[in-house]
Design a protein around this motif. Sequence first.
Motif, PDB file in Angstrom:
ATOM      1  N   LEU A   1      16.553  13.175  22.674  1.00 46.30           N
ATOM      2  CA  LEU A   1      16.851  11.780  22.357  1.00 46.30           C
ATOM      3  C   LEU A   1      16.904  11.568  20.842  1.00 46.30           C
ATOM      4  CD1 LEU A   1      14.424  10.067  24.906  1.00 46.30           C
ATOM      5  CD2 LEU A   1      16.869  10.545  25.205  1.00 46.30           C
ATOM      6  N   LEU A   2      17.396  10.399  20.462  1.00 41.29           N
ATOM      7  CA  LEU A   2      17.426  10.026  19.043  1.00 41.29           C
ATOM      8  C   LEU A   2      16.082   9.407  18.663  1.00 41.29           C
ATOM      9  CD1 LEU A   2      21.028   8.498  18.877  1.00 41.29           C
ATOM     10  CD2 LEU A   2      20.268  10.653  17.864  1.00 41.29           C
ATOM     11  N   ASP A   3      15.027  10.205  18.739  1.00 39.18           N
ATOM     12  CA  ASP A   3      13.695   9.723  18.409  1.00 39.18           C
ATOM     13  C   ASP A   3      12.989  10.672  17.442  1.00 39.18           C
ATOM     14  OD1 ASP A   3      13.195  11.863  20.067  1.00 39.18           O
ATOM     15  OD2 ASP A   3      11.963  10.759  21.501  1.00 39.18           O
TER      16      ASP A   3
ATOM     17  N   ASN B   1      15.340  -1.028   7.215  1.00 40.45           N
ATOM     18  CA  ASN B   1      14.297  -0.909   8.245  1.00 40.45           C
ATOM     19  C   ASN B   1      14.632   0.171   9.269  1.00 40.45           C
ATOM     20  OD1 ASN B   1      16.172  -2.221   9.986  1.00 40.45           O
ATOM     21  ND2 ASN B   1      15.411  -4.219   9.323  1.00 40.45           N
ATOM     22  N   HIS B   2      15.596   1.031   8.915  1.00 39.44           N
ATOM     23  CA  HIS B   2      15.907   2.229   9.697  1.00 39.44           C
ATOM     24  C   HIS B   2      16.362   1.919  11.120  1.00 39.44           C
ATOM     25  CE1 HIS B   2      14.351   4.657   6.423  1.00 39.44           C
ATOM     26  NE2 HIS B   2      13.261   3.909   6.420  1.00 39.44           N
ATOM     27  N   GLY B   3      17.234   0.921  11.233  1.00 38.89           N
ATOM     28  CA  GLY B   3      17.780   0.647  12.551  1.00 38.89           C
ATOM     29  C   GLY B   3      18.111  -0.811  12.749  1.00 38.89           C
ATOM     30  N   PHE B   4      18.105  -1.226  14.003  1.00 42.57           N
ATOM     31  CA  PHE B   4      18.451  -2.593  14.372  1.00 42.57           C
ATOM     32  C   PHE B   4      17.177  -3.345  14.741  1.00 42.57           C
ATOM     33  CE2 PHE B   4      22.384  -0.267  16.050  1.00 42.57           C
ATOM     34  CZ  PHE B   4      23.044  -0.392  14.836  1.00 42.57           C
ATOM     35  N   ALA B   5      16.707  -4.172  13.826  1.00 43.22           N
ATOM     36  CA  ALA B   5      15.440  -4.868  14.059  1.00 43.22           C
ATOM     37  C   ALA B   5      15.548  -5.878  15.195  1.00 43.22           C
ATOM     38  CB  ALA B   5      14.980  -5.553  12.771  1.00 43.22           C
ATOM     39  N   SER B   6      16.596  -6.723  15.171  1.00 44.46           N
ATOM     40  CA  SER B   6      16.682  -7.771  16.189  1.00 44.46           C
ATOM     41  C   SER B   6      16.977  -7.177  17.560  1.00 44.46           C
ATOM     42  CB  SER B   6      17.757  -8.796  15.811  1.00 44.46           C
ATOM     43  OG  SER B   6      19.035  -8.222  15.879  1.00 44.46           O
ATOM     44  N   ILE B   7      17.887  -6.213  17.618  1.00 46.06           N
ATOM     45  CA  ILE B   7      18.209  -5.615  18.914  1.00 46.06           C
ATOM     46  C   ILE B   7      17.052  -4.751  19.404  1.00 46.06           C
ATOM     47  CG2 ILE B   7      19.828  -4.141  20.148  1.00 46.06           C
ATOM     48  CD1 ILE B   7      20.868  -6.910  19.387  1.00 46.06           C
ATOM     49  N   GLY B   8      16.295  -4.192  18.476  1.00 38.69           N
ATOM     50  CA  GLY B   8      15.092  -3.476  18.879  1.00 38.69           C
ATOM     51  C   GLY B   8      14.105  -4.399  19.568  1.00 38.69           C
ATOM     52  N   ALA B   9      13.900  -5.580  18.961  1.00 39.14           N
ATOM     53  CA  ALA B   9      12.994  -6.554  19.571  1.00 39.14           C
ATOM     54  C   ALA B   9      13.550  -7.060  20.900  1.00 39.14           C
ATOM     55  CB  ALA B   9      12.772  -7.718  18.610  1.00 39.14           C
TER      56      ALA B   9
ATOM     57  N   TYR C   1      17.631   4.349  13.691  1.00 39.73           N
ATOM     58  CA  TYR C   1      18.414   5.415  13.066  1.00 39.73           C
ATOM     59  C   TYR C   1      17.528   6.644  12.919  1.00 39.73           C
ATOM     60  CZ  TYR C   1      22.043   2.009  11.935  1.00 39.73           C
ATOM     61  OH  TYR C   1      23.045   1.075  12.014  1.00 39.73           O
ATOM     62  N   ARG C   2      17.658   7.571  13.872  1.00 42.71           N
ATOM     63  CA  ARG C   2      16.809   8.748  13.910  1.00 42.71           C
ATOM     64  C   ARG C   2      17.653  10.002  14.131  1.00 42.71           C
ATOM     65  NH1 ARG C   2      13.872   5.180  12.575  1.00 42.71           N
ATOM     66  NH2 ARG C   2      11.818   4.629  13.403  1.00 42.71           N
ATOM     67  N   LEU C   3      17.091  11.125  13.738  1.00 42.70           N
ATOM     68  CA  LEU C   3      17.700  12.406  14.037  1.00 42.70           C
ATOM     69  C   LEU C   3      17.511  12.744  15.517  1.00 42.70           C
ATOM     70  CD1 LEU C   3      16.397  14.437  10.961  1.00 42.70           C
ATOM     71  CD2 LEU C   3      18.733  13.604  11.307  1.00 42.70           C
ATOM     72  N   ARG C   4      18.437  13.514  16.055  1.00 42.08           N
ATOM     73  CA  ARG C   4      18.291  13.978  17.430  1.00 42.08           C
ATOM     74  C   ARG C   4      17.086  14.912  17.518  1.00 42.08           C
ATOM     75  NH1 ARG C   4      20.601  12.035  21.900  1.00 42.08           N
ATOM     76  NH2 ARG C   4      22.619  11.993  20.802  1.00 42.08           N
ATOM     77  N   ASN C   5      16.191  14.611  18.443  1.00 43.10           N
ATOM     78  CA  ASN C   5      14.972  15.395  18.618  1.00 43.10           C
ATOM     79  C   ASN C   5      15.244  16.523  19.620  1.00 43.10           C
ATOM     80  OD1 ASN C   5      12.424  16.403  19.270  1.00 43.10           O
ATOM     81  ND2 ASN C   5      11.444  14.386  19.153  1.00 43.10           N
ATOM     82  N   PRO C   6      15.173  17.794  19.167  1.00 46.05           N
ATOM     83  CA  PRO C   6      15.476  18.906  20.101  1.00 46.05           C
ATOM     84  C   PRO C   6      14.476  18.997  21.245  1.00 46.05           C
ATOM     85  CG  PRO C   6      14.572  19.743  18.036  1.00 46.05           C
ATOM     86  CD  PRO C   6      14.821  18.286  17.826  1.00 46.05           C
ATOM     87  N   ASN C   7      13.286  18.453  21.065  1.00 45.11           N
ATOM     88  CA  ASN C   7      12.266  18.537  22.114  1.00 45.11           C
ATOM     89  C   ASN C   7      12.523  17.541  23.242  1.00 45.11           C
ATOM     90  OD1 ASN C   7      10.796  20.563  20.730  1.00 45.11           O
ATOM     91  ND2 ASN C   7       9.847  18.999  19.433  1.00 45.11           N
TER      92      ASN C   7
END
Length: 643
Positions: free
Chosen positions: A530-532, A499-507, A521-527
């Motif tokens: 952040l890791l979004d 699910n590409h990350g932490f589901a429970s901690i996300g909630a 779990y994301r790539l660093r966004n140059p814009n």
Amino acid sequence: MTIRLTVGQAVVRFLTHQWTERDGTEQRLIPGIFGIFGHGNVAGLGQALLQVAAHDESDLPYYLARNEQAMVHASAAYAKTRNRLQTLACTASIGPGSTNMVTGAALATTNRLPVLLLPSDIFATRAASPVLQELEDPRSYDVSVNDTLKPVSRFWDRINRPEQLPSALLAAVRVLTDPAETGAVTLCLPQDVQAEAFDWPEELFERRVWHVRRPVPEPAALTRAVATIRGAQRPLIVAGGGAVYSEAAIALVELAEATGIPVADTHAGKGAIPWDHPQAVGGVGSTGTPVANRLARDADVVIGVGTRYSDFTTASRTQFANPDVTFVNLNVAPFDSAKHSAVSVVADAREGLTALTEALAPWCVDREYVTSYQQHRDAWNRDVDAAFHLGHEPRPAQTEVLGALHDLLDPRDVIVQAAGSLPGDLQLLWRASDPKSYNVEYAYSCMGYEIAGGLGTKMADPEREVFVLVGDGSYLMMAQEIATAVAEGIKLNIVLIQNHGFASIGALSDAVGSQRFGTSYRLRNPNTGLLDGANLPIDLAANAASLGADVIRTRTIEEFRVAVAKARDSARTTVVEIETDPLAPVPSSDSWWDVPVAETSALASTQAARAAYEKGKAAQRGYLVPAPHNPRNDRTNEKRDER
């Protein structure tokens, strides 16, 4: 008579002759040893294990692990499956190998599970100090990194001289086999001492049977408990791990049937009563069922059986809301039995439940109470069926994965899990019919336990199919024991939920106003900086294949069902991957959990979360109940008044 052996050889020979006995059944306490060899133990315990194998001197198989923490997890799962009557030993080299076991030791002790740790240590003679991987504490030359294992061990000792070994070994086994004291046991073995020879008395290596006690209730304590329960209008039983470890399932069902008292369970106690039994109401607490939690809120007497009352069980001490609630705690450990100002009954769970059933007869609760909670339970089961077959799109919900597994698995198949959103969904929804079909480690809730725990579970009970449920977060932390399972020919079924990350901690982040920051779990966004950005381009299924497992990729629940059936029929460790939607709906437990929210914030989301937190916090209480009335106190007070 004496036998000349090295310390390492003496440890191995001693362990092969230790047995436990309960209810007339004897079994080896330590039937195997996990290890990873380094310069600290290769010449000591390593040589000793080779010698006994090469000369067929004893049966103590050695299992090569890939991670020291994982091998302790596997040993804890083994002990859990064997009802704490057997466990495995773990040996590691000095320095990082030994400190890697700290987390596993904490898990074992927190869960009250016996595990024997044999970490190597620095030179006792200090002849070459500082040696490779030595901490070299300038405050004391007697300190090593193994001292970090002290607070997470129920017994800890360092063997600086061979003469110290016999008493340490006997003390270690005493703790391992004591149901009230058990947990991680650590014997630190300096690397020079491991290789040192000594003349040992033959008696040290004689066959010893350690009788695992089943203490019966003290009559006066039983009388107090019975009087309290008889006065109840809305009692509730909370079955914890002790009900499973003591093999008290039949006794628990007999008490519930005789009295009509509903039975809720903790993670460790799930399966102690079958989910479809008329008195079973499911999990209680922060991730429990609305049925059990409604009963808990109104209960006037709570009967805890082998439970440690974690914050999830008590919903951070908000769940048992009746202002007049009284606790009756049946537990083999006095420490747990005394919690919440309880009427304490220190006894084995099976023996205590049997005594309560006999002493309470013919008392039972009102029929209206039984009818009411059974109606709520029937309605809840319909909600569970709906969650199991939600039809969520475009990616399935995690609850649908559980529903598919529930439909496909045999009642004796074992679910293994530990961390993330899965424990909450499992306690809320899973239907366990067997005391050993549910192995969810939720005392330490350690990410990485899952695959290692599945390995230990399968080793302890090879006749059962073991299904490891692991999210991508936990998988990335510790997947190495797939290689161990493959090497040993130990078949696991691994369900990898991506699910590409932490589901429970996300909630949880959402709930505390932190907007899921840092939980994907994301790539660093140059814009944004952040890791979004886009999802990480990682392929966990390919990783599992590289470790030697068969892999089946699925996208839909229909494909998942076919893959699980195929994995179950296979003789090889198989990983079934499926991607789920972490935002899919899950039924509510109608409960609360105490996670503090920032008291001041510039974020509107955090301000709103703080207001909700303060509302929940207002219901928290200490469960302090009035002391039982004692007529002698009245006479004492009268004399004081006269004075």
